[in-house]
Motif scaffolding. Sequence first.
Motif, short mmCIF file in Angstrom:
data_model
loop_
_atom_site.label_atom_id
_atom_site.label_comp_id
_atom_site.label_asym_id
_atom_site.label_seq_id
_atom_site.Cartn_x
_atom_site.Cartn_y
_atom_site.Cartn_z
N GLU A 49 0.79 -1.21 -0.22
CA GLU A 49 -0.26 0.08 0.09
C GLU A 49 0.72 1.01 0.17
OE1 GLU A 49 -3.10 0.02 3.58
OE2 GLU A 49 -2.69 -2.39 3.27
N PRO A 50 0.15 1.96 -1.19
CA PRO A 50 1.59 3.71 -1.22
C PRO A 50 1.03 4.33 0.66
CG PRO A 50 -0.08 2.83 -3.17
CD PRO A 50 0.39 2.01 -1.71
N ALA A 51 1.76 5.15 0.71
CA ALA A 51 1.26 5.84 1.80
C ALA A 51 2.05 6.55 2.24
CB ALA A 51 1.94 4.58 3.60
N ALA A 57 5.24 6.34 10.04
CA ALA A 57 5.84 6.42 11.40
C ALA A 57 4.60 5.85 12.55
CB ALA A 57 4.70 7.81 11.75
N LYS A 58 3.99 5.18 12.09
CA LYS A 58 2.17 4.81 12.47
C LYS A 58 2.85 3.24 12.60
CE LYS A 58 -1.17 7.58 12.24
NZ LYS A 58 -2.36 8.21 11.17
N LEU A 82 9.01 10.11 13.81
CA LEU A 82 8.86 8.95 13.99
C LEU A 82 9.22 9.42 15.60
CD1 LEU A 82 12.15 6.90 12.64
CD2 LEU A 82 9.37 6.55 12.38
N SER A 83 9.94 11.00 16.47
CA SER A 83 9.58 11.23 17.36
C SER A 83 8.44 11.56 18.24
CB SER A 83 10.56 12.54 17.52
OG SER A 83 11.78 12.46 16.77
N GLY A 89 7.84 1.27 17.70
CA GLY A 89 8.39 0.53 17.07
C GLY A 89 9.45 -0.20 16.98
N THR A 90 9.87 -0.54 15.81
CA THR A 90 11.10 -0.70 15.22
C THR A 90 11.94 -0.48 14.53
OG1 THR A 90 11.17 -2.79 16.91
CG2 THR A 90 12.77 -3.02 15.55
#
Length: 280
Positions: A49-51, A57-58, A82-83, A89-90
């Motif tokens: 899926e293009p995002a 970041a989710k 990400l912050s 996550g990882t």
Amino acid sequence: MPTTIAIIGAGAMGSAVGQRLIQGGARVLSFTEGRSQRTLDRVRAAGIEPAAIADIAKADLIFSIVPPAEATGVARRFAPVLSAASAKGTFIDFNAINPNSMRDVGSVLAGTGWDICDGAIIGLPPKPDNAGPKFYVSGGSAAIVDRLAALGLRAHRVDGSIGAASALKMVYAGINKGLIGLGTTMLLAAAGSGSAASLHAEMAESMPELLARFQRSIPDMYPKAYRWVAEMEEIAEFLGPDDPGAALFQAMAEVFSRIAHDQNADGRLASTLDGVLAGK
């Protein structure tokens, strides 16, 4: 609820890895902003899926699979989102970079709250009829290997912290791709000196396995040569200025740069190499 994995860099490797992950039950996203129509078509064909960057970041896991020269830039671009992400996550950098470059990536992402892993991919992109490449990981949570394996990847732990998996990639690629660069150089030299037919005949008799390997790996290298330039430079940096081998890999970067330029020109060098490999 399936694991959501975001892949930054859905090229030939990234899209194939994404497809394998989907087969393993994951939902796979890819950041496609600014990418070509060819890349978008490849992503959709793989079921990815293009995002948008905020959606990346989710994800539960993020894989960075981009050309070596782009690895740190990717980390810088994604660090703010990400912050800001509410769930952490990882992030695994699977790029062909040296340990110092990987530590730079880790430093950029250190304050995001995400678990940062060093990764290395060894092998060709996965296909339906093969097991796919091996995914080596160091640093981060020890549970990540089992998590990747559960999603259908051939995952292995490398002892050590961030930098250990990248070191493995550097030495393996130095042997594997360095051999391809050496073969490319000497086959072109054979063609230029008029000894191509004799070389082919001798290799067919005394080194048939190596000749067969060159017949597979050298033509396969042509469209990838542009990406291997930076990888050879990463290996040279990994070896360091006091190692005479560093100059060898700087020279290999020039070899692959020459082939990359040939691919964008008339393809004369590729045609010459194909002729030598065929015994013509």
